[in-house]
Design a protein around this motif. Structure first.
Motif, PDB file in Angstrom:
ATOM      1  N   ALA A   1     -35.065  40.363  12.482  1.00  0.00           N
ATOM      2  CA  ALA A   1     -34.589  41.724  12.764  1.00  0.00           C
ATOM      3  C   ALA A   1     -35.754  42.659  13.085  1.00  0.00           C
ATOM      4  O   ALA A   1     -35.663  43.493  13.987  1.00  0.00           O
ATOM      5  CB  ALA A   1     -33.780  42.261  11.585  1.00  0.00           C
ATOM      6  N   GLU A   2     -36.852  42.510  12.367  1.00  0.00           N
ATOM      7  CA  GLU A   2     -38.017  43.371  12.587  1.00  0.00           C
ATOM      8  C   GLU A   2     -38.715  43.065  13.914  1.00  0.00           C
ATOM      9  O   GLU A   2     -39.279  43.957  14.540  1.00  0.00           O
ATOM     10  CB  GLU A   2     -39.026  43.185  11.450  1.00  0.00           C
ATOM     11  CG  GLU A   2     -38.554  43.717  10.124  1.00  0.00           C
ATOM     12  CD  GLU A   2     -39.470  43.345   8.969  1.00  0.00           C
ATOM     13  OE1 GLU A   2     -39.374  43.991   7.924  1.00  0.00           O
ATOM     14  OE2 GLU A   2     -40.273  42.387   9.100  1.00  0.00           O
ATOM     15  N   ALA A   3     -38.692  41.811  14.344  1.00  0.00           N
ATOM     16  CA  ALA A   3     -39.466  41.396  15.512  1.00  0.00           C
ATOM     17  C   ALA A   3     -38.731  41.520  16.845  1.00  0.00           C
ATOM     18  O   ALA A   3     -39.365  41.446  17.890  1.00  0.00           O
ATOM     19  CB  ALA A   3     -39.920  39.946  15.323  1.00  0.00           C
ATOM     20  N   LEU A   4     -37.438  41.707  16.817  1.00  0.00           N
ATOM     21  CA  LEU A   4     -36.690  41.789  18.071  1.00  0.00           C
ATOM     22  C   LEU A   4     -37.074  43.029  18.876  1.00  0.00           C
ATOM     23  O   LEU A   4     -37.408  44.059  18.302  1.00  0.00           O
ATOM     24  CB  LEU A   4     -35.192  41.816  17.786  1.00  0.00           C
ATOM     25  CG  LEU A   4     -34.583  40.508  17.309  1.00  0.00           C
ATOM     26  CD1 LEU A   4     -33.142  40.726  16.860  1.00  0.00           C
ATOM     27  CD2 LEU A   4     -34.634  39.467  18.411  1.00  0.00           C
ATOM     28  N   PRO A   5     -36.978  42.945  20.207  1.00  0.00           N
ATOM     29  CA  PRO A   5     -37.300  44.104  21.041  1.00  0.00           C
ATOM     30  C   PRO A   5     -36.191  45.160  21.061  1.00  0.00           C
ATOM     31  O   PRO A   5     -36.366  46.204  21.672  1.00  0.00           O
ATOM     32  CB  PRO A   5     -37.498  43.485  22.432  1.00  0.00           C
ATOM     33  CG  PRO A   5     -36.680  42.250  22.413  1.00  0.00           C
ATOM     34  CD  PRO A   5     -36.729  41.739  20.995  1.00  0.00           C
ATOM     35  N   VAL A   6     -35.085  44.886  20.405  1.00  0.00           N
ATOM     36  CA  VAL A   6     -33.990  45.858  20.276  1.00  0.00           C
ATOM     37  C   VAL A   6     -33.691  46.035  18.793  1.00  0.00           C
ATOM     38  O   VAL A   6     -34.078  45.211  17.981  1.00  0.00           O
ATOM     39  CB  VAL A   6     -32.704  45.381  20.999  1.00  0.00           C
ATOM     40  CG1 VAL A   6     -32.944  45.246  22.489  1.00  0.00           C
ATOM     41  CG2 VAL A   6     -32.200  44.079  20.416  1.00  0.00           C
ATOM     42  N   GLU A   7     -33.015  47.116  18.444  1.00  0.00           N
ATOM     43  CA  GLU A   7     -32.598  47.314  17.055  1.00  0.00           C
ATOM     44  C   GLU A   7     -31.242  46.649  16.874  1.00  0.00           C
ATOM     45  O   GLU A   7     -30.231  47.137  17.380  1.00  0.00           O
ATOM     46  CB  GLU A   7     -32.504  48.795  16.715  1.00  0.00           C
ATOM     47  CG  GLU A   7     -33.833  49.477  16.610  1.00  0.00           C
ATOM     48  CD  GLU A   7     -33.702  50.922  16.153  1.00  0.00           C
ATOM     49  OE1 GLU A   7     -32.574  51.412  15.948  1.00  0.00           O
ATOM     50  OE2 GLU A   7     -34.747  51.557  16.007  1.00  0.00           O
ATOM     51  N   PRO A   8     -31.197  45.524  16.139  1.00  0.00           N
ATOM     52  CA  PRO A   8     -29.936  44.816  15.983  1.00  0.00           C
ATOM     53  C   PRO A   8     -29.083  45.419  14.864  1.00  0.00           C
ATOM     54  O   PRO A   8     -29.545  46.281  14.116  1.00  0.00           O
ATOM     55  CB  PRO A   8     -30.401  43.419  15.565  1.00  0.00           C
ATOM     56  CG  PRO A   8     -31.627  43.701  14.744  1.00  0.00           C
ATOM     57  CD  PRO A   8     -32.301  44.865  15.461  1.00  0.00           C
ATOM     58  N   THR A   9     -27.878  44.949  14.762  1.00  0.00           N
ATOM     59  CA  THR A   9     -27.080  45.164  13.561  1.00  0.00           C
ATOM     60  C   THR A   9     -27.422  44.008  12.644  1.00  0.00           C
ATOM     61  O   THR A   9     -27.439  42.852  13.078  1.00  0.00           O
ATOM     62  CB  THR A   9     -25.574  45.161  13.876  1.00  0.00           C
ATOM     63  OG1 THR A   9     -25.287  46.261  14.733  1.00  0.00           O
ATOM     64  CG2 THR A   9     -24.742  45.266  12.613  1.00  0.00           C
ATOM     65  N   PHE A  10     -27.722  44.295  11.383  1.00  0.00           N
ATOM     66  CA  PHE A  10     -28.094  43.247  10.428  1.00  0.00           C
ATOM     67  C   PHE A  10     -26.986  43.082   9.410  1.00  0.00           C
ATOM     68  O   PHE A  10     -26.521  44.064   8.822  1.00  0.00           O
ATOM     69  CB  PHE A  10     -29.403  43.593   9.715  1.00  0.00           C
ATOM     70  CG  PHE A  10     -29.872  42.505   8.784  1.00  0.00           C
ATOM     71  CD1 PHE A  10     -30.602  41.432   9.272  1.00  0.00           C
ATOM     72  CD2 PHE A  10     -29.564  42.542   7.438  1.00  0.00           C
ATOM     73  CE1 PHE A  10     -31.019  40.420   8.433  1.00  0.00           C
ATOM     74  CE2 PHE A  10     -29.984  41.537   6.580  1.00  0.00           C
ATOM     75  CZ  PHE A  10     -30.716  40.465   7.083  1.00  0.00           C
ATOM     76  N   VAL A  11     -26.567  41.843   9.212  1.00  0.00           N
ATOM     77  CA  VAL A  11     -25.571  41.526   8.194  1.00  0.00           C
ATOM     78  C   VAL A  11     -26.237  40.631   7.164  1.00  0.00           C
ATOM     79  O   VAL A  11     -26.772  39.572   7.500  1.00  0.00           O
ATOM     80  CB  VAL A  11     -24.350  40.812   8.812  1.00  0.00           C
ATOM     81  CG1 VAL A  11     -23.410  40.341   7.716  1.00  0.00           C
ATOM     82  CG2 VAL A  11     -23.637  41.729   9.781  1.00  0.00           C
ATOM     83  N   GLY A  12     -26.228  41.078   5.920  1.00  0.00           N
ATOM     84  CA  GLY A  12     -26.801  40.296   4.826  1.00  0.00           C
ATOM     85  C   GLY A  12     -25.781  40.084   3.736  1.00  0.00           C
ATOM     86  O   GLY A  12     -24.689  40.665   3.755  1.00  0.00           O
ATOM     87  N   PHE A  13     -26.133  39.259   2.764  1.00  0.00           N
ATOM     88  CA  PHE A  13     -25.201  38.911   1.703  1.00  0.00           C
ATOM     89  C   PHE A  13     -25.533  39.563   0.369  1.00  0.00           C
ATOM     90  O   PHE A  13     -24.840  39.345  -0.614  1.00  0.00           O
ATOM     91  CB  PHE A  13     -25.138  37.391   1.552  1.00  0.00           C
ATOM     92  CG  PHE A  13     -24.829  36.698   2.848  1.00  0.00           C
ATOM     93  CD1 PHE A  13     -23.788  37.128   3.655  1.00  0.00           C
ATOM     94  CD2 PHE A  13     -25.591  35.640   3.268  1.00  0.00           C
ATOM     95  CE1 PHE A  13     -23.501  36.502   4.852  1.00  0.00           C
ATOM     96  CE2 PHE A  13     -25.312  34.996   4.473  1.00  0.00           C
ATOM     97  CZ  PHE A  13     -24.266  35.432   5.254  1.00  0.00           C
ATOM     98  N   ASP A  14     -26.599  40.360   0.345  1.00  0.00           N
ATOM     99  CA  ASP A  14     -26.922  41.098  -0.874  1.00  0.00           C
ATOM    100  C   ASP A  14     -27.692  42.364  -0.509  1.00  0.00           C
ATOM    101  O   ASP A  14     -28.302  42.444   0.550  1.00  0.00           O
ATOM    102  CB  ASP A  14     -27.725  40.227  -1.853  1.00  0.00           C
ATOM    103  CG  ASP A  14     -29.057  39.775  -1.279  1.00  0.00           C
ATOM    104  OD1 ASP A  14     -29.974  40.615  -1.173  1.00  0.00           O
ATOM    105  OD2 ASP A  14     -29.183  38.592  -0.933  1.00  0.00           O
TER     106      ASP A  14
END
Length: 144
Positions: free
Chosen positions: A33-46
């Protein structure tokens, strides 16, 4: 093919306009997520994992790992980065088949599952192969 920094045009969108979803449960998902050239939506489990993403994502959400509560049809690309192959296979299947996400890249821990992901049309990055190759290459430098 490297995952980070390489995204081909999809649905007529330039790389910087792509809608990207990252599903992660550990430091790998956070780093992607930090390294992508775009700001993604992040889905985590905690909460802890989601908090670590910080401002690298346009939106961060905590979901139950066993449920698929993500409106995935809104995305061009999904990067599935958990350490569990069975969970990654479930997410990849739902993303490709049920939600029509055109570009799915999956972290695979056990190389024996590569064919299952390939049958879905998902690109894979095998963590075990990558790390073992790097360790062997590093070891070889010390034994020459």
């Amino acid at each position: 093919m490297g995952v980070v920094g390489h995204m081909t045009p999809v649905n007529g969108r330039r790389a910087e306009d792509r809608r990207v979803l990252v599903i992660g449960s550990d430091a790998v998902g956070v780093r992607v997520a930090e390294a992508l050239p775009v700001e993604p939506t992040f889905v985590g489990f905690d909460e802890r994992t989601v908090e670590r993403v910080g401002n690298a994502a346009s939106e961060s959400v905590v979901v139950d790992a066993e449920r698929f509560d993500v409106p995935a049809d809104e995305y061009d690309t999904a990067l599935v980065t958990t350490a569990e192959d069975s969970l990654n296979l479930l997410y990849a299947q739902r993303l490709r088949v049920d939600n029509g996400v055109s570009d799915v890249v999956v972290r695979v821990s056990d190389p024996q599952y590569h064919d299952a992901f390939a049958a879905l049309g998902a690109d894979t990055v095998c963590a075990t192969s990558a790390v073992s190759d790097m360790l062997c290459d590093t070891h070889a430098r010390y034994t020459v």
